[in-house]
Design an enzyme around this catalytic site. Sequence first.
Site, PDB file in Angstrom:
ATOM      1  N   LYS A  76       0.812  -1.213   0.000  1.00 41.58           N
ATOM      2  CA  LYS A  76       0.000   0.000   0.000  1.00 41.58           C
ATOM      3  C   LYS A  76       0.848   1.266   0.000  1.00 41.58           C
ATOM      4  O   LYS A  76       0.478   2.262  -0.615  1.00 41.58           O
ATOM      5  CB  LYS A  76      -1.034   0.005   1.124  1.00 41.58           C
ATOM      6  CG  LYS A  76      -0.470  -0.135   2.531  1.00 41.58           C
ATOM      7  CD  LYS A  76      -1.591  -0.415   3.522  1.00 41.58           C
ATOM      8  CE  LYS A  76      -1.076  -0.354   4.952  1.00 41.58           C
ATOM      9  NZ  LYS A  76       0.085  -1.258   5.210  1.00 41.58           N
ATOM     10  N   ARG A 119      -5.776   2.322  11.940  1.00 37.78           N
ATOM     11  CA  ARG A 119      -5.148   1.032  12.208  1.00 37.78           C
ATOM     12  C   ARG A 119      -5.971   0.195  13.184  1.00 37.78           C
ATOM     13  O   ARG A 119      -5.626  -0.951  13.442  1.00 37.78           O
ATOM     14  CB  ARG A 119      -3.809   1.366  12.823  1.00 37.78           C
ATOM     15  CG  ARG A 119      -2.583   0.528  12.577  1.00 37.78           C
ATOM     16  CD  ARG A 119      -2.158   0.295  11.190  1.00 37.78           C
ATOM     17  NE  ARG A 119      -0.808  -0.238  11.152  1.00 37.78           N
ATOM     18  CZ  ARG A 119       0.200   0.326  10.515  1.00 37.78           C
ATOM     19  NH1 ARG A 119       0.019   1.435   9.844  1.00 37.78           N
ATOM     20  NH2 ARG A 119       1.389  -0.234  10.541  1.00 37.78           N
ATOM     21  N   ARG A 138      12.604  -6.630   2.395  1.00 39.99           N
ATOM     22  CA  ARG A 138      12.613  -5.172   2.470  1.00 39.99           C
ATOM     23  C   ARG A 138      13.727  -4.654   3.376  1.00 39.99           C
ATOM     24  O   ARG A 138      14.346  -3.637   3.093  1.00 39.99           O
ATOM     25  CB  ARG A 138      11.244  -4.709   2.978  1.00 39.99           C
ATOM     26  CG  ARG A 138      10.973  -3.258   2.819  1.00 39.99           C
ATOM     27  CD  ARG A 138       9.488  -2.977   2.949  1.00 39.99           C
ATOM     28  NE  ARG A 138       9.016  -3.109   4.323  1.00 39.99           N
ATOM     29  CZ  ARG A 138       7.782  -2.785   4.703  1.00 39.99           C
ATOM     30  NH1 ARG A 138       6.907  -2.338   3.842  1.00 39.99           N
ATOM     31  NH2 ARG A 138       7.405  -2.917   5.963  1.00 39.99           N
ATOM     32  N   ARG A 182      13.780  -3.246   6.420  1.00 42.62           N
ATOM     33  CA  ARG A 182      13.659  -2.071   7.285  1.00 42.62           C
ATOM     34  C   ARG A 182      13.997  -2.508   8.709  1.00 42.62           C
ATOM     35  O   ARG A 182      14.016  -3.702   9.005  1.00 42.62           O
ATOM     36  CB  ARG A 182      12.202  -1.596   7.213  1.00 42.62           C
ATOM     37  CG  ARG A 182      12.029  -0.115   7.302  1.00 42.62           C
ATOM     38  CD  ARG A 182      10.618   0.260   6.897  1.00 42.62           C
ATOM     39  NE  ARG A 182       9.629  -0.172   7.878  1.00 42.62           N
ATOM     40  CZ  ARG A 182       8.320  -0.096   7.673  1.00 42.62           C
ATOM     41  NH1 ARG A 182       7.851   0.367   6.544  1.00 42.62           N
ATOM     42  NH2 ARG A 182       7.480  -0.486   8.606  1.00 42.62           N
ATOM     43  N   ARG A 226       3.950  -7.999  13.974  1.00 43.42           N
ATOM     44  CA  ARG A 226       3.179  -6.985  13.244  1.00 43.42           C
ATOM     45  C   ARG A 226       2.018  -7.605  12.475  1.00 43.42           C
ATOM     46  O   ARG A 226       0.954  -7.005  12.351  1.00 43.42           O
ATOM     47  CB  ARG A 226       4.095  -6.188  12.306  1.00 43.42           C
ATOM     48  CG  ARG A 226       4.842  -5.103  13.086  1.00 43.42           C
ATOM     49  CD  ARG A 226       5.995  -4.505  12.336  1.00 43.42           C
ATOM     50  NE  ARG A 226       5.640  -3.988  11.062  1.00 43.42           N
ATOM     51  CZ  ARG A 226       6.428  -4.044   9.978  1.00 43.42           C
ATOM     52  NH1 ARG A 226       7.603  -4.635  10.050  1.00 43.42           N
ATOM     53  NH2 ARG A 226       6.034  -3.522   8.861  1.00 43.42           N
TER      54      ARG A 226
END
Length: 184
Positions: free
Chosen positions: A14, A89, A128, A130, A141
């Site tokens: 997203k 969220r 990714r 991060r 998460r």
Amino acid sequence: MTKLIFLGAPGAGKGTQAQILAENLGIPHISTGEILRNSIADGTPLGIKAKGYVDNGDLVPDELILDLIKERLGQEDAQKGWILDGFPRNVPQADFLTNLLQELHQICTGVINFDVPDDVLLKRLLARGRKDDNEEVITHRLEVYRQQTAPLIDYYEKHQLLKNVNGDRELSQISQELETIVKS
Ligand code: AMP
């Protein structure tokens, strides 16, 4: 006028799609995760309070986020459109946003839910790299997403705003579908 909420699990794509679409439409891309990461990097009071939660993959407390969104959506550049990425969220944040938009005389034009299978999410997040993308934090998460954020799919379906998009495709195919949705 395009005022869209992007929903989806971490790794659903997203953020990438929000950035592309917002740039094409010339409207702000508002990512609460990015605002928090910048605040942490700058060592602001917000960043100092948020750091532990972000590092662990927990949601930061609502009171740290709600004022920030209120201020951001009240700014001049947000009057002609926006894409919200990573907010709301949880249900209390969604209720807050519903009320806030009424107060600001703004209308959300749609909620895009990016649908991506779990194994693909995990693979993307691990790639990714991060700081909050190590395997333990990722697993947490994804749990937080399922428990707190996924109920928003029903929430926005009930508000007749939800549009599901298959997020397990080529980046450009998804961008094209989003362009079509925005034009319709
Ligand atoms: P994101 O970049 O959207 O994946 O967000 C990264 C992290 O920032 C999340 O794991 C949360 O710790 C925090 N965060 C971002 N947006 C929110 C929000 N709306 N409410 C609470 N925490 C958030």
